[in-house]
Write an enzyme that holds these catalytic residues in place. Structure first.
Site, short mmCIF file in Angstrom:
data_model
loop_
_atom_site.label_atom_id
_atom_site.label_comp_id
_atom_site.label_asym_id
_atom_site.label_seq_id
_atom_site.Cartn_x
_atom_site.Cartn_y
_atom_site.Cartn_z
N ASP A 51 -2.65 6.62 1.92
CA ASP A 51 -1.33 6.78 2.53
C ASP A 51 -0.85 5.46 3.12
OD1 ASP A 51 0.79 8.77 3.81
OD2 ASP A 51 0.17 7.37 5.39
N TYR A 56 4.64 -0.85 7.08
CA TYR A 56 3.31 -1.33 7.47
C TYR A 56 3.13 -2.78 7.01
CZ TYR A 56 2.20 3.67 8.05
OH TYR A 56 2.20 5.00 8.44
N LYS A 213 -16.16 5.45 22.84
CA LYS A 213 -16.57 4.12 23.29
C LYS A 213 -15.71 3.57 24.42
CE LYS A 213 -18.33 3.15 18.66
NZ LYS A 213 -18.13 2.41 17.40
N GLY A 279 -7.69 5.56 9.34
CA GLY A 279 -7.59 4.15 9.01
C GLY A 279 -8.57 3.32 9.83
#
Length: 310
Positions: A51, A56, A213, A279
């Site tokens: 995608d 982007y 994290k 991603g």
């Protein structure tokens, strides 16, 4: 890798897909060679759903995917991209879903992607200055011309989806959805089921919060895309979510499964979801996300997690 029918289409997509936002350099710079390596690594590990969007990296993400498509059989993957955001020479972005603009965007995307067709063409964001009826005229022409196989939407609300369905057949909706951002369930699940759509969650790891994290003192910088997201700038909400994450980490440790995989499989447990686009620019994290497909969440585990989330 497990595969699932993408809604009512004839596409059989990997349940873990790859979101190519980072490949455009939006979350820090990335070398093209490294981006191509990530795409190929995903592909050889069974990912067949990719995608992207023109915005982007202002075309860069699509261009890199176009080079990736040069290296593999086109019919072995499904490419999803979008329309509706344009930018100027200074990088300023605005919404534009006018018919002429959409018809230009599809051709620009096909050129950058180096392909004759796009498997899923999506409205990226709604445009308050253009009617959905006008946009649908462009999208229908794109379908009729064979430039796209299916039409989907992204970031539209239930009312907008219902109106659009009066003008054109759509098959999917892509939305910000994860264990910590769940408004989609109340707002969109009814319309998804009414029109037999499939859901593509993006940011399944809550932009890093569901990796386990982060600590209480995390503060995104001004240039960090997370700085505008309420789950980060609302300190009270951030700490509440961090507490939930710590409890889910206990389950993660007990199962011996990475928290990221639990987050992805929690989404896949919903029948409305066909593929989750995660991603990353990190090869290790990419493989870790892909391996979420090696196991499935049980109903008992799903309910145990939901008791923490509510």
């Amino acid at each position: 890798m497990k595969y699932k029918q993408f809604g009512r289409t004839n596409m059989n997509v990997s349940v873990v897909g790859l979101g190519a936002w980072e490949i455009g350099g939006n979350w820090g710079p990335i070398e093209e060679e490294h981006a191509l390596k990530l795409l190929n690594l995903a592909y050889i590990n069974g990912v067949n759903f990719f995608d992207t969007a023109p915005v982007y990296g202002f075309g860069k993400s699509e261009e890199v995917i176009g080079k990736f498509l040069n290296q593999i059989p086109r019919d072995k993957v499904y490419i999803a991209t979008k329309c509706g955001l344009e930018w100027d020479s200074r990088g300023r972005i605005r919404n534009n879903l006018k018919k002429d603009r959409v018809l230009k965007e599809i051709d620009d995307s096909l050129t950058r992607l180096n392909t004759d067709y796009i498997d899923l063409y999506q409205i990226h964001w709604p445009d308050p200055n253009t009617s959905l009826e006008e946009t649908s005229e462009a999208l229908q022409k794109i379908l009729d011309d064979g430039k796209a196989r299916y039409i989907g939407v992204s970031n539209l609300n239930a009312h907008q989806i219902e109106e659009l369905c009066e003008y054109i057949d759509i098959v999917s909706t892509q939305n910000y959805y994860n264990m910590l951002v769940r408004n989609v369930e109340k707002e969109l699940f009814p319309i998804i089921n009414k029109f037999n759509l499939t859901l593509i969650p993006y940011s399944p790891l809550a932009k890093g919060l569901l990796t386990g994290k982060m600590t209480e003192d995390f503060e995104p910088s001004k240039n960090d895309p997370r700085s505008g997201d309420r789950i980060f700038w609302d300190k009270k909400l951030f700490l509440e979510n961090l507490n939930k994450v710590e409890k889910i980490k206990e389950i993660s440790n007990r199962l011996g499964k990475p928290l990221s995989q639990i987050a992805i499989n929690w989404l896949l447990f919903h029948e409305e979801v066909s593929t989750v686009i995660a991603g990353t620019k990190n090869e290790k994290h990419l493989i870790e996300n892909i391996k979420a497909s090696d196991w499935e969440m049980t109903k008992d585990l799903f309910e145990e997690i939901n008791k923490i989330l509510f």
